[in-house]
Motif scaffolding. Structure first.
Motif, PDB file in Angstrom:
ATOM      1  N   SER A  74       0.846  -1.200   0.000  1.00 45.94           N
ATOM      2  CA  SER A  74       0.000   0.000   0.000  1.00 45.94           C
ATOM      3  C   SER A  74       0.881   1.250   0.000  1.00 45.94           C
ATOM      4  O   SER A  74       2.076   1.186   0.295  1.00 45.94           O
ATOM      5  N   ASN A  75       0.253   2.385  -0.301  1.00 42.78           N
ATOM      6  CA  ASN A  75       0.967   3.662  -0.222  1.00 42.78           C
ATOM      7  C   ASN A  75       1.453   3.936   1.189  1.00 42.78           C
ATOM      8  O   ASN A  75       2.544   4.460   1.389  1.00 42.78           O
ATOM      9  N   ASN A  78       4.488   1.856   1.857  1.00 42.50           N
ATOM     10  CA  ASN A  78       5.595   2.416   1.086  1.00 42.50           C
ATOM     11  C   ASN A  78       6.174   3.641   1.798  1.00 42.50           C
ATOM     12  O   ASN A  78       7.391   3.799   1.909  1.00 42.50           O
ATOM     13  N   ASN A 121       5.204   0.727  -7.131  1.00 46.13           N
ATOM     14  CA  ASN A 121       5.459   2.167  -7.179  1.00 46.13           C
ATOM     15  C   ASN A 121       6.691   2.438  -8.042  1.00 46.13           C
ATOM     16  O   ASN A 121       7.591   3.170  -7.646  1.00 46.13           O
TER      17      ASN A 121
END
Length: 164
Positions: A74-75, A78, A121
């Protein structure tokens, strides 16, 4: 105490099954859920290792510590991984190993812990290019890129919280 920790692990598992995603709660390490020096996010513990190693050597160290090179889903995760990188008495490294590789089949990335690749990403450069088979996170941007697995870089390990 064993009952409490067992309940935490059960709760984390049930939460993930019911919602399909893990909650986004950063827990300060004050209890006994992670080893000393590790940071907890949900049901996982993370640690930054600034000793530079090849991808395979870094994965081996993480295995010895009870986990793997970090897998990111997930962001938020990250961002946490990027935040964990601290200048260990020197300059910030240009990149750190994460546990993603396409060494088995070019452009077919896999996490070393076997989890699904449900988040990436990568920078604007094409993932799985000719640069290498192992993935680093650039510490300046949090973006990912393929590099040679023989490069010596710092890394982040992940493991599950303690279970009793």
């Amino acid at each position: 105490m064993a009952f409490t920790l067992g309940s935490l692990v059960l709760l984390c598992g049930i939460s993930g099954l019911l919602t399909g995603v893990w909650s986004a709660t950063i827990v300060p390490v004050k209890g006994n859920n992670c080893p000393k020096g590790w940071t907890q996010l949900d049901c996982y513990c993370y640690i930054y290792e600034d000793e530079r190693r090849t991808f395979a050597d870094a994965e081996n160290v993480c295995n010895i510590l009870g986990g793997n090179l970090v897998s990111i889903h997930s962001n938020l995760e990250n961002a946490l991984v990027d935040e964990l990188v601290q200048p260990g008495g020197g300059d910030l490294p240009s990149g750190i190993w994460i546990g993603l590789t396409d060494a088995v089949l070019e452009t077919d990335h896999m996490w070393t812990d076997g989890s699904n690749v449900d988040f990436t990403n990568f920078s604007a450069r094409k993932a799985g290019g000719d640069d290498g088979d192992c993935v680093v996170m650039a510490t300046a941007t949090g973006e990912w890129a393929d590099v040679s697995c023989a490069t010596n870089l710092p890394y982040i390990c992940i493991r599950e919280t303690f279970r009793h």
